[in-house]
Design a protein around this motif. Structure first.
Motif, PDB file in Angstrom:
ATOM      1  N   PHE A  50       0.850  -1.096   0.135  1.00  0.00           N
ATOM      2  CA  PHE A  50      -0.037  -0.110   0.199  1.00  0.00           C
ATOM      3  C   PHE A  50       1.020   1.186  -0.176  1.00  0.00           C
ATOM      4  CE2 PHE A  50      -2.107   3.611   2.385  1.00  0.00           C
ATOM      5  CZ  PHE A  50      -3.345   3.761   1.536  1.00  0.00           C
ATOM      6  N   LEU A  51       1.938   1.266   0.924  1.00  0.00           N
ATOM      7  CA  LEU A  51       2.966   2.332   0.781  1.00  0.00           C
ATOM      8  C   LEU A  51       3.480   2.610  -0.320  1.00  0.00           C
ATOM      9  CD1 LEU A  51       4.283   1.936   4.636  1.00  0.00           C
ATOM     10  CD2 LEU A  51       2.537   3.684   3.673  1.00  0.00           C
ATOM     11  N   ALA A  52       4.198   1.465  -0.989  1.00  0.00           N
ATOM     12  CA  ALA A  52       4.656   1.503  -2.175  1.00  0.00           C
ATOM     13  C   ALA A  52       3.642   1.957  -3.289  1.00  0.00           C
ATOM     14  CB  ALA A  52       5.123   0.215  -2.636  1.00  0.00           C
ATOM     15  N   ALA A  53       2.641   1.656  -3.605  1.00  0.00           N
ATOM     16  CA  ALA A  53       1.515   1.975  -4.650  1.00  0.00           C
ATOM     17  C   ALA A  53       1.314   3.365  -4.363  1.00  0.00           C
ATOM     18  CB  ALA A  53       0.330   1.327  -4.420  1.00  0.00           C
ATOM     19  N   LEU A  54       1.216   3.926  -3.086  1.00  0.00           N
ATOM     20  CA  LEU A  54       0.980   5.251  -2.461  1.00  0.00           C
ATOM     21  C   LEU A  54       1.929   6.298  -3.069  1.00  0.00           C
ATOM     22  CD1 LEU A  54      -0.913   7.353  -1.338  1.00  0.00           C
ATOM     23  CD2 LEU A  54       0.412   6.832   1.060  1.00  0.00           C
ATOM     24  N   VAL A  55       3.174   5.826  -2.961  1.00  0.00           N
ATOM     25  CA  VAL A  55       4.407   6.582  -3.362  1.00  0.00           C
ATOM     26  C   VAL A  55       4.363   6.738  -4.892  1.00  0.00           C
ATOM     27  CG1 VAL A  55       7.135   6.522  -3.589  1.00  0.00           C
ATOM     28  CG2 VAL A  55       5.955   5.958  -1.187  1.00  0.00           C
ATOM     29  N   GLY A  56       4.029   5.808  -5.465  1.00  0.00           N
ATOM     30  CA  GLY A  56       4.199   5.443  -7.128  1.00  0.00           C
ATOM     31  C   GLY A  56       2.962   6.447  -7.602  1.00  0.00           C
ATOM     32  N   HIS A  57       1.958   6.168  -7.038  1.00  0.00           N
ATOM     33  CA  HIS A  57       0.889   7.175  -7.383  1.00  0.00           C
ATOM     34  C   HIS A  57       1.072   8.620  -7.280  1.00  0.00           C
ATOM     35  CE1 HIS A  57      -3.183   8.383  -8.378  1.00  0.00           C
ATOM     36  NE2 HIS A  57      -3.244   8.770  -7.149  1.00  0.00           N
ATOM     37  N   SER A  58       1.666   9.077  -5.915  1.00  0.00           N
ATOM     38  CA  SER A  58       2.054  10.294  -5.675  1.00  0.00           C
ATOM     39  C   SER A  58       2.898  10.858  -6.559  1.00  0.00           C
ATOM     40  CB  SER A  58       2.683  10.526  -4.189  1.00  0.00           C
ATOM     41  OG  SER A  58       1.574  10.022  -3.188  1.00  0.00           O
ATOM     42  N   VAL A  59       4.192  10.269  -7.015  1.00  0.00           N
ATOM     43  CA  VAL A  59       4.933  10.604  -7.832  1.00  0.00           C
ATOM     44  C   VAL A  59       4.351  10.852  -9.136  1.00  0.00           C
ATOM     45  CG1 VAL A  59       7.232   9.995  -9.126  1.00  0.00           C
ATOM     46  CG2 VAL A  59       6.928   9.803  -6.670  1.00  0.00           C
ATOM     47  N   ALA A  60       3.549  10.002  -9.656  1.00  0.00           N
ATOM     48  CA  ALA A  60       2.985  10.021 -11.034  1.00  0.00           C
ATOM     49  C   ALA A  60       2.090  11.489 -11.055  1.00  0.00           C
ATOM     50  CB  ALA A  60       2.336   8.608 -11.241  1.00  0.00           C
ATOM     51  N   GLY A  61       1.396  11.561 -10.073  1.00  0.00           N
ATOM     52  CA  GLY A  61       0.314  12.736  -9.945  1.00  0.00           C
ATOM     53  C   GLY A  61       1.113  14.021 -10.131  1.00  0.00           C
ATOM     54  N   ALA A  62       2.268  14.127  -9.412  1.00  0.00           N
ATOM     55  CA  ALA A  62       3.066  15.048  -9.397  1.00  0.00           C
ATOM     56  C   ALA A  62       3.736  15.371 -10.594  1.00  0.00           C
ATOM     57  CB  ALA A  62       4.141  15.084  -8.069  1.00  0.00           C
ATOM     58  N   LEU A  63       4.417  14.300 -11.355  1.00  0.00           N
ATOM     59  CA  LEU A  63       5.016  14.443 -12.575  1.00  0.00           C
ATOM     60  C   LEU A  63       4.499  13.800 -13.568  1.00  0.00           C
ATOM     61  CD1 LEU A  63       8.502  13.083 -11.119  1.00  0.00           C
ATOM     62  CD2 LEU A  63       8.000  15.460 -11.337  1.00  0.00           C
ATOM     63  N   THR A  64       3.496  14.699 -14.488  1.00  0.00           N
ATOM     64  CA  THR A  64       2.510  14.171 -15.357  1.00  0.00           C
ATOM     65  C   THR A  64       3.207  14.378 -16.797  1.00  0.00           C
ATOM     66  OG1 THR A  64       1.427  16.063 -15.743  1.00  0.00           O
ATOM     67  CG2 THR A  64       0.550  14.631 -14.268  1.00  0.00           C
ATOM     68  N   GLN A  65       4.555  14.978 -16.879  1.00  0.00           N
ATOM     69  CA  GLN A  65       5.101  15.159 -18.024  1.00  0.00           C
ATOM     70  C   GLN A  65       5.405  13.707 -18.966  1.00  0.00           C
ATOM     71  OE1 GLN A  65       5.595  18.141 -19.078  1.00  0.00           O
ATOM     72  NE2 GLN A  65       4.824  18.856 -17.147  1.00  0.00           N
ATOM     73  N   PRO A  66       5.667  13.890 -20.285  1.00  0.00           N
ATOM     74  CA  PRO A  66       5.742  12.570 -20.930  1.00  0.00           C
ATOM     75  C   PRO A  66       7.299  11.743 -20.649  1.00  0.00           C
ATOM     76  CG  PRO A  66       5.348  14.313 -22.360  1.00  0.00           C
ATOM     77  CD  PRO A  66       5.194  14.956 -21.009  1.00  0.00           C
ATOM     78  N   TRP A  67       8.266  12.752 -20.246  1.00  0.00           N
ATOM     79  CA  TRP A  67       9.416  11.998 -19.832  1.00  0.00           C
ATOM     80  C   TRP A  67       9.210  11.297 -18.576  1.00  0.00           C
ATOM     81  CZ3 TRP A  67      11.529  12.640 -15.251  1.00  0.00           C
ATOM     82  CH2 TRP A  67      11.304  13.631 -14.271  1.00  0.00           C
ATOM     83  N   PHE A  68       8.403  11.606 -17.640  1.00  0.00           N
ATOM     84  CA  PHE A  68       8.333  10.878 -16.462  1.00  0.00           C
ATOM     85  C   PHE A  68       7.732   9.348 -17.005  1.00  0.00           C
ATOM     86  CE2 PHE A  68       5.575   9.218 -13.205  1.00  0.00           C
ATOM     87  CZ  PHE A  68       6.816   8.967 -12.008  1.00  0.00           C
ATOM     88  N   ARG A  69       6.759   9.418 -17.891  1.00  0.00           N
ATOM     89  CA  ARG A  69       5.928   8.319 -18.334  1.00  0.00           C
ATOM     90  C   ARG A  69       6.765   7.532 -19.162  1.00  0.00           C
ATOM     91  NH1 ARG A  69       0.412   9.525 -20.906  1.00  0.00           N
ATOM     92  NH2 ARG A  69       0.019   7.512 -20.089  1.00  0.00           N
ATOM     93  N   TYR A  70       7.830   7.988 -20.090  1.00  0.00           N
ATOM     94  CA  TYR A  70       8.931   7.251 -20.596  1.00  0.00           C
ATOM     95  C   TYR A  70       9.937   6.480 -19.450  1.00  0.00           C
ATOM     96  CZ  TYR A  70       7.778   8.673 -25.234  1.00  0.00           C
ATOM     97  OH  TYR A  70       7.212   8.949 -26.499  1.00  0.00           O
TER      98      TYR A  70
END
Length: 192
Positions: A50-70
């Protein structure tokens, strides 16, 4: 449902031959009490993932730029390579848990700590970044861990001798690779 099923499949296969699966076999051999071991694995995995998924989700929400998705896609490809490197667990190393802890608490503490920085935890962070549903990712990765570890607890040594761990590692690596390449293709507009 995609987040749940993808998370379940990736973690179940990535866990094969992983150090936490070896820990499950070791705990089963030492304590011979499967119920508290299984419950300890479940509790530790729920908290950790849960903590790991939360960290991943939080980072993804803050960094929505295409480079992050790559970067997330590249991380899945890197996980494919990492999955091919088998883990080792020192069976002679003493379990580090409070001396008066019962089987459940020993399992909970040992599993939570051993899972820190493990490839299944890293995969959960990436899945949390990839999918928008933290609960589905947590439920899926936890189910994947249980699919891999409950038989390890119940059938331990016999399972290790009969299941071709290398084939399962290759299968997990192919799943990670496919997901990474699929994300890149999606970002390039080749899908959909």
């Amino acid at each position: 449902m995609e987040a749940f099923f993808t998370s379940t499949a990736l973690v179940a296969l990535a866990e094969m031959g992983d150090k936490t699966q070896l820990l499950a076999m070791l705990l089963a051999t030492r304590f011979r009490k499967p119920a508290p071991i299984i419950l300890g694995i479940l509790a530790a995995t729920l908290a950790n993932h849960f903590l790991a998924a939360l960290v991943g989700h939080s980072v993804a929400g803050a960094l929505t730029q295409p480079w992050f998705r790559y970067a997330v896609a590249a991380s899945f490809i890197a996980m494919a390579v990492w999955t091919l490197i088998p883990d080792k667990f020192d069976e002679d190393e003493p379990l580090k848990a409070p001396s008066k802890a019962g089987v459940f608490m020993t399992t909970l503490i040992a599993f939570f700590l051993v899972e820190m920085g493990d490839k299944t935890q890293v995969a959960t962070v990436m899945l949390g970044a990839r999918f928008d549903n933290i609960l589905a990712v947590t439920a899926g990765t936890t189910l994947g861990m249980m699919i891999a570890n409950v038989p390890a607890v119940l059938f331990g040594g016999a399972l290790a001798r009969k299941v071709p761990m290398r084939a399962l590692q290759i299968g997990a690596a192919l799943l990670f690779l496919t997901l990474g390449l699929w994300m890149i293709a999606d970002l390039q507009g080749w899908i959909g």
